[in-house]
Design a protein around this motif. Structure first.
Motif, PDB file in Angstrom:
ATOM      1  N   ILE A  41      60.612  94.798  12.071  1.00 49.30           N
ATOM      2  CA  ILE A  41      60.110  94.621  10.703  1.00 49.30           C
ATOM      3  C   ILE A  41      59.682  95.958  10.100  1.00 49.30           C
ATOM      4  N   TYR A  44      62.317  98.153   8.066  1.00 45.93           N
ATOM      5  CA  TYR A  44      62.981  97.682   6.848  1.00 45.93           C
ATOM      6  C   TYR A  44      63.274  98.796   5.847  1.00 45.93           C
ATOM      7  N   THR A  62      64.250  88.803   7.775  1.00 44.41           N
ATOM      8  CA  THR A  62      63.067  88.134   8.307  1.00 44.41           C
ATOM      9  C   THR A  62      63.313  86.641   8.466  1.00 44.41           C
ATOM     10  N   GLN A  66      62.633  84.681  11.817  1.00 46.81           N
ATOM     11  CA  GLN A  66      61.551  83.709  11.872  1.00 46.81           C
ATOM     12  C   GLN A  66      62.063  82.282  12.047  1.00 46.81           C
ATOM     13  N   ASN A 243      55.886  92.619   5.245  1.00 47.35           N
ATOM     14  CA  ASN A 243      57.235  92.938   4.797  1.00 47.35           C
ATOM     15  C   ASN A 243      57.276  93.873   3.590  1.00 47.35           C
ATOM     16  N   GLY A 359      58.863  83.389   7.698  1.00 52.85           N
ATOM     17  CA  GLY A 359      60.269  83.681   7.425  1.00 52.85           C
ATOM     18  C   GLY A 359      60.722  83.164   6.078  1.00 52.85           C
ATOM     19  N   ALA A 362      59.013  85.178   3.431  1.00 50.79           N
ATOM     20  CA  ALA A 362      59.577  86.519   3.235  1.00 50.79           C
ATOM     21  C   ALA A 362      60.819  86.470   2.367  1.00 50.79           C
TER      22      ALA A 362
END
Length: 403
Positions: A41, A44, A62, A66, A243, A359, A362
């Motif tokens: 993560i 990114y 993500t 997730q 994120n 997830g 995100a």
């Protein structure tokens, strides 16, 4: 506010001593496992530059990670309630190792999604059984045991951005492969943890130490649903920060990537510290109090965060991470006390829901950021902890082991 619900008379069974060596080992393994996930993560901004990705595409990475964890974890948790699989811990970390190698050598966006999915599968195998092992080693201190277990994971999550800034960002995407050694170290630790757990399963099964509270099954399911709503607010907010905090700081304050990663480390370090506090506090003052103080109590800080300068934001990151994180160990043990016969399923459900909500969140937050900007995203998400008002309905089901 909360009312106390007396527990049913418990069986006269003396609690086993807390196995701190086992808890330490499973916490170290959790540290290494979540370090590898956090590393992905944290990269990114690097992936975005290498592959020219939009925020929505970042969110989909993500989502792949997730959702594989979210969908599989409850199913695996239910399976291990029927047939424990202690050596599956090693196999789960093996999936994470393969996922890291795919990410290191990924030539395109599709390979990033595949690598993220493999890391998610590894997580889905690791968490339910490892949380169950922590409960087995807890003795009469389940809150403390859950905190020790989880603080390892949150420590690893905090270390990811730091290692990304110090190692991967300067040396490029291929240096992710260097962390395969971390996966191998975790697999060695987990082999010995699995051997201890297998020995426990071969012993004669004792009576249940604590029965469910004196609540109807419908009421317990309602409380479980309330906990999941609180989990959603907590992890959706953390998803916005994990994120997109780096992008927010880069955009608003023109920070370099490495400096932004160090600020993310501040948040995640505070999350680790707060996790260590939440479990033992729940053992002492009641888990329901820890839950509502943690989630609702963090709202003033999250609402203030977008409206102050960089220096004060650094302080608020520490406060937000510390206060918000203390809820999760209390939530897991609270739910385990509601359904003590379903430890694996409850652990899988909560870890899976945490991953799934983060997830899906995100991915949705990525679309929001593409349309309205990361500044607006951080400001809007600051209202999520206000859902913590739901925690005020939770009764006290805290049960102490008989002396």
């Amino acid at each position: 506010m909360s009312s106390s619900v007396p527990a049913a008379p418990s069986a006269s069974v003396v609690a086993a001593p807390t196995q701190f060596r086992v808890l330490g080992a499973i916490s170290v393994a959790h540290f290494l496992n979540d370090l590898m996930q956090s590393l992905m993560i944290s990269l990114y901004p690097l992936f975005r530059g290498n592959f020219d990705l939009s925020f929505a595409q970042i969110g989909l990475i993500t989502l792949c990670f997730q959702l594989t964890a979210a969908i599989l974890q409850p199913l695996i948790g239910q399976a291990i309630d029927k047939r424990p699989m202690p050596y599956s811990l090693v196999m789960g970390t093996g999936f994470t190792l393969v996922g890291l190698l795919v990410l290191a050598f990924a030539p395109g966006y599709g390979f990033l999604l595949a690598g993220a999915a493999l890391v998610g599968i590894g997580s889905s195998i690791f968490h339910p059984e490892s949380s169950r092992v922590a409960r087995m080693a807890a003795g009469a201190r389940p809150g403390l045991a859950q905190s020790i277990f989880q603080v390892g994971g949150n420590g690893g999550t905090a270390a990811g951005p730091l290692l990304a800034a110090l190692i991967v960002i300067p040396h490029g995407q291929i240096s992710i492969a260097w962390f395969s050694g971390v996966a191998l170290a975790a697999m060695i630790v987990l082999f010995f943890v699995g051997r201890w757990a297998a020995a426990q399963h071969r012993k004669p099964k004792p009576k249940k130490l604590l029965p469910p509270p004196n609540l109807s099954r419908r009421w317990r399911l309602g409380l479980l649903a309330a906990l999941l709503v609180l989990m959603f607010s907590k992890f959706l907010y953390l998803a916005s920060m994990n994120n997109y905090l780096s992008f927010y700081l880069i955009h608003r304050f023109d920070l370099p990537i490495q400096s932004a990663q160090l600020h993310l480390f501040l948040l995640l370090f505070a999350v680790a510290a707060g996790t260590l506090l939440g479990g033992p506090m729940g053992d002492r003052i009641g888990r329901h109090r820890v839950i509502w103080l943690s989630i609702l109590g963090v709202a003033p800080f999250t609402l203030l965060f977008p409206h102050v300068g960089l220096g004060l934001q650094s302080v608020l990151l520490l406060l937000i991470g510390f206060v918000l994180a203390s809820a999760f160990p209390a939530m897991v043990v609270y739910a385990q006390e509601l359904f003590p016969e379903r430890i694996g399923a409850i652990s899988g459900l909560f870890f899976g829901f945490a991953f799934g909500s983060a997830g899906v969140g995100a991915a949705l937050l990525g679309h929001f950021a593409d349309h309205y900007g990361v500044d607006a995203l951080i400001e809007v998400c600051g209202y999520l902890p206000l859902l913590g008002v739901i925690a005020l309905i939770l009764p006290d089901v805290h049960q102490r082991a008989p002396a």
